[in-house]
Design an enzyme around this catalytic site. Structure first.
Site, short mmCIF file in Angstrom:
data_model
loop_
_atom_site.label_atom_id
_atom_site.label_comp_id
_atom_site.label_asym_id
_atom_site.label_seq_id
_atom_site.Cartn_x
_atom_site.Cartn_y
_atom_site.Cartn_z
CG ASN A 73 -1.85 1.22 1.22
OD1 ASN A 73 -1.68 2.13 2.01
ND2 ASN A 73 -2.82 1.24 0.31
CG ASP A 97 -10.88 6.86 -9.23
OD1 ASP A 97 -9.72 6.80 -9.70
OD2 ASP A 97 -11.31 7.82 -8.56
CG ASP A 99 -14.46 3.89 -5.91
OD1 ASP A 99 -13.98 4.45 -6.92
OD2 ASP A 99 -14.24 4.28 -4.75
CD GLU A 182 -4.70 12.77 -5.67
OE1 GLU A 182 -5.69 12.20 -6.17
OE2 GLU A 182 -4.70 13.24 -4.52
CG ASP A 183 -7.82 14.36 -8.63
OD1 ASP A 183 -7.51 15.21 -7.75
OD2 ASP A 183 -8.91 13.77 -8.64
CG HIS A 216 -15.07 8.22 -3.75
ND1 HIS A 216 -14.31 9.30 -4.12
CD2 HIS A 216 -15.35 7.54 -4.89
CE1 HIS A 216 -14.15 9.28 -5.43
NE2 HIS A 216 -14.77 8.23 -5.92
#
Length: 402
Positions: A73, A97, A99, A182-183, A216
């Protein structure tokens, strides 16, 4: 045998993604684009819930090439995305992503748009499932635009189609030191460096899924991380865009979306220590990037709160936040025969507070809601004054010549 380069690399970073991963991968498998034109690079970021095993099962049966990478991780989404980007061979990359899920025909439509328009970034319409999604940029499909001519600055998530040559040319990667936003940093840089951006608004390409367990990624992160995110985005904009109106236009995004909520209703429940810390964290950002050009792009209550933060006036801010939380309508004061509308939020024309009237002056888009407002009145007044001055000067010149 020659191996054909895939059109698109779908990069999936996954951590504890079950059972959402099942629908996510089903949406990839159901894409109408030829499977030979797609590769999937899935990075299991140290999951313990069977995510890695399910990815491997999918790789064995999927019609397209699937590479599964399992790692310890990393603590955030940036690491897995960067690992996937390093392995990508497609002409384009799309970050999905684990999910969320793709809409039918999403990849076919976005790749087709990029090829047709020759653009470096393609936004596909996003819909929320059990959560909200950005809306203001989906008015119409646009083959070529940019970050200054559209509302795309208000969707900075990474779920876009990016031309891989653009990312490689500028060495673009996700900032692994940021654990939120960060995106936004990555996507804003891509917008600014891109040779055109396309918007596919007539077909839902992406479903943003709200998890029942509340895990999320966008919901996580303490307030200090939000300030880190705002700082990084502001510094990027300042680096790539010269000072002036265009920079102010983009700075609106981190001020409005990232910084201002720290001084919203939640501020009322913060401890005194946290309130002081928020002001300390905001000070260098306000000193470096808060301008009149940014201020005038905001509504009065937004501008007022950020003005008080910039001036380090926490004792005044509290009253304003309480007023805003109560959803009260500030009284409108029309002056200059309706040409100016002032909204009387707390401390308006309070001598002790000393907040300039200009902070309370509504811009036309906000002032239009008030009966009696005369839009363009100020400009008309100025033009009349200029014409009168010219007449006076001309008259004097004529008399002098005579």
């Amino acid at each position: 045998m020659t191996v054909t380069q895939p059109d698109v690399s779908v990069i999936i970073g996954a951590y504890e993604a079950m059972p959402y991963l099942i629908e996510c991968l089903s949406s990839v498998e159901a894409q109408t684009i030829d499977p030979t034109r797609v590769e999937v690079i899935a990075v299991d970021d140290g999951s313990t819930d069977g995510t890695g095993e399910y990815l491997e099962e999918f790789a064995e049966r999927a019609p397209m090439h699937v590479l599964v990478i399992r790692q310890e991780n990393s603590g955030g989404p940036s690491g897995p995305r960067n690992v996937g980007l390093g392995k990508a061979t497609g002409r384009y990359v799309f970050f999905l992503d684990a999910d969320d899920r793709l809409g039918p025909e999403a990849l076919e439509r976005m790749v087709g748009m990029a090829d047709r328009a020759g653009t470096d970034v393609v936004l596909g319409k996003v819909e929320g499932v059990n959560r909200s999604a950005p809306k203001s940029m989906w008015g119409k499909t646009v083959e070529r635009t940019d970050v200054f001519s559209s509302n795309i600055k208000f969707t900075l998530s990474a779920q876009k189609l990016f031309r891989r040559a653009l990312l490689d040319r500028h060495g673009m990667r996700f900032d692994e030191s940021l654990f939120t936003g960060e995106d936004a940093l990555f996507t804003m840089e891509a917008y600014l460096r891109a040779d055109g951006v396309s918007v596919v608004a007539d077909h839902t390409c992406y479903y943003l899924v709200g998890r029942d367990d509340g895990k999320h990624v966008t919901k996580s992160g303490s307030y200090t991380l939000r300030f880190d995110s705002a700082r990084a985005l502001m510094e990027l904009i300042a680096e790539l865009v010269p000072a002036g109106g265009r920079r102010d236009q983009l700075m609106l995004r981190p001020f409005l979306v990232t910084l201002l909520p720290q001084f919203g209703p939640k501020y009322l429940t913060d401890s005194e220590e946290i309130r002081r810390h928020k002001f300390e964290l905001a000070k260098p950002l306000m000193d470096a990037h808060w301008t009149e050009g940014v201020a005038h792009r905001l509504k009065v209550h937004e501008r007022l709160r950020l003005h008080l933060v910039a001036e380090q006036r926490p004792e005044l801010l509290l009253d304003v936040v309480k007023f805003v939380k109560a959803k009260k309508q500030a009284a409108a004061l029309l002056e200059r025969k309706g040409r100016r509308v002032y909204l009387a939020y707390p401390h308006f024309r309070d001598r002790a507070a000393g907040v300039p009237d200009s902070v309370y002056l509504a811009e036309p888009r906000e002032a239009r809601a008030f009966p009696g407002y005369r839009e363009g009145g100020v400009d008309t007044f100025v033009r009349r004054a200029v014409r009168k001055a010219r007449r006076v000067i001309t008259s004097r010149e004529v008399r002098h010549a005579a």
